[in-house]
Design a protein around this motif. Structure first.
Motif, short mmCIF file in Angstrom:
data_model
loop_
_atom_site.label_atom_id
_atom_site.label_comp_id
_atom_site.label_asym_id
_atom_site.label_seq_id
_atom_site.Cartn_x
_atom_site.Cartn_y
_atom_site.Cartn_z
N LEU A 208 1.17 3.42 5.35
CA LEU A 208 1.26 2.12 4.31
C LEU A 208 2.83 2.21 3.63
O LEU A 208 3.56 1.59 3.85
CB LEU A 208 0.31 1.79 3.32
N GLY A 209 2.93 3.54 3.10
CA GLY A 209 4.22 3.79 2.67
C GLY A 209 5.49 3.63 3.48
O GLY A 209 6.58 3.18 3.26
N ILE A 210 5.23 4.34 4.54
CA ILE A 210 6.45 4.45 5.78
C ILE A 210 6.55 2.90 6.44
O ILE A 210 7.66 2.49 6.67
CB ILE A 210 5.87 5.37 6.83
N PHE A 211 5.34 2.17 6.44
CA PHE A 211 5.44 0.90 7.21
C PHE A 211 6.19 -0.07 6.11
O PHE A 211 7.03 -0.99 6.58
CB PHE A 211 3.91 0.13 7.30
N ALA A 212 5.95 -0.03 4.91
CA ALA A 212 6.76 -0.56 3.72
C ALA A 212 7.95 -0.39 3.78
O ALA A 212 8.83 -1.42 3.78
CB ALA A 212 6.02 -0.44 2.37
N MET A 213 8.55 0.76 3.86
CA MET A 213 10.05 1.22 3.91
C MET A 213 10.52 0.91 5.33
O MET A 213 11.69 0.41 5.25
CB MET A 213 10.08 2.63 3.71
N TYR A 214 9.69 0.62 6.28
CA TYR A 214 10.44 0.29 7.59
C TYR A 214 10.68 -1.23 7.53
O TYR A 214 11.75 -1.65 8.05
CB TYR A 214 9.23 0.66 8.62
N LEU A 215 9.72 -1.96 6.81
CA LEU A 215 9.96 -3.38 6.65
C LEU A 215 11.10 -3.70 5.69
O LEU A 215 11.96 -4.67 6.02
CB LEU A 215 8.93 -3.98 5.86
N VAL A 216 11.57 -2.73 4.70
CA VAL A 216 12.50 -2.93 3.83
C VAL A 216 13.94 -2.70 4.56
O VAL A 216 14.86 -3.21 4.34
CB VAL A 216 12.51 -1.97 2.71
#
Length: 349
Positions: A208-216
């Protein structure tokens, strides 16, 4: 109690046994673990030969150390299970038994996997900060703090699990042919909870953390692209040249993508999901069924996922070597050869 209910065979209520066939998973895990050990060595040698040794490359090395221990742990599981042959018949009373090799291997695998999640998350955060022009993680104090958290926190969790005597034989419940959490009624808390504590919770949190940073990162790139187009439309011609504008006559090895560019969020995102997602899906299948028998279709899916997990959970260092070291090296040599051929052709003409 967590059980692989789909493979229980009962002659009577007093004599319950089940059979586990480990031949294919053993071969897959042994091969991928060996390749990861080889890939780790190549990454270490590449770092040793690298002149810059920038922080992104250092993060890759720290991640590789964790992945190397994970591969070694899984290979120990292969050695242990190989002693039982391709099939193993286990009685119900044996479900709490765990030998020293099994417990030791489980301790190594838990510690290494948790450390791998941390360094994967940190590498993603570092790439996002680099894109924003910040190198705050490279400061001495924060580097020390990252190491303290990255190595001590996994050890604390592994030692805690060891002290509660939950590390041991799980008969591949949500894992490949290696030990993890005991499949036993006598341990405190449900085994699926210990699976979450010693791995799956932190793994999903990393997803979830990596996916969130990818979206950012995507948002920031889109925002930058819109700003650049707006500046271009206003007649601003002071922007620097793009990669596409570099003429081939000026090609040199210095123009190759840096390790920071290669070790980017997209690669980390794909590397983590491709290698680890099968085990996570199997875990949630186990949680949903809660010890009840699997449906035939679910049973088939679980078997297929187990084969994929046997490769993926042990292959992370090898995948990073292929994607971040070998392919860029071969691509560089190919580009250099094309450039030399074109220069020779231009001289002849």
């Amino acid at each position: 109690m967590v059980r692989l209910s789909r493979i229980w065979q009962s002659d009577s209520l007093q004599n319950q046994t089940y059979s586990l066939n480990y031949l294919a998973p053993l071969a897959l895990t042994g091969t991928s673990s060996s390749l990861s050990v080889l890939g780790s060595i190549c990454i270490f040698l590449s770092f040793y030969k690298d002149k810059k040794k920038d922080f992104s490359f250092r993060l890759l090395v720290y991640l590789t150390v964790a992945d190397l221990f994970n591969a070694v742990g899984n290979f120990l599981g292969v050695i242990r299970y190989s002693r039982f042959g391709s099939n193993r018949i286990i009685g119900q009373s044996a479900s709490c038994d765990s030998d020293e090799l099994c417990v030791s291997q489980s301790f190594i695998s838990v510690t290494a996997s948790l450390a791998s999640f941390w360094w994967t998350f940190l590498a993603t955060l570092n790439h996002l900060l680099h894109y924003r022009g910040s190198r705050v993680l490279e400061k001495g104090f924060l580097q020390i703090l990252c190491h303290v958290i990255g190595w001590s926190f996994p050890l604390v969790i592994a030692v805690t699990a060891l002290s509660f005597n939950v590390l041991g034989e799980g008969y591949s419940s949500s894992s490949g042919p290696w030990c993890w959490i005991k499949d036993c009624e006598d341990i405190k808390l449900n085994p699926v909870i210990w699976m979450a504590i010693t791995g799956k919770f932190w793994e999903v949190l990393t997803y979830l953390g990596i996916f969130a940073m990818y979206l950012v990162l995507i948002f920031l790139k889109v925002k930058q692209h819109c700003r650049s187009r707006k500046m271009t439309s206003l007649g601003n011609t002071n922007a620097g040249p793009s990669y596409e504008s570099i003429p081939i006559s000026n090609y040199s090895n210095d123009q190759e993508p840096s390790i920071d560019d290669r070790f980017g969020i997209l690669w980390i995102f794909l590397y983590l999901y491709v290698t680890r997602i099968s085990g996570t899906v199997r875990y949630f299948i186990l949680v949903v069924h809660n010890g009840s028998p699997y449906l035939p279709i679910v049973d088939t899916i679980d078997f297929v996922l187990m084969y994929i997990q046997s490769v993926g959970d042990s292959a992370q260092a090898f995948v990073n070597f292929i994607g971040l070291i070998l392919i860029p090296y071969l691509s560089s040599k190919l580009q250099e050869k094309k450039y030399n051929n074109k220069r020779i052709y231009s001289q002849i003409m």
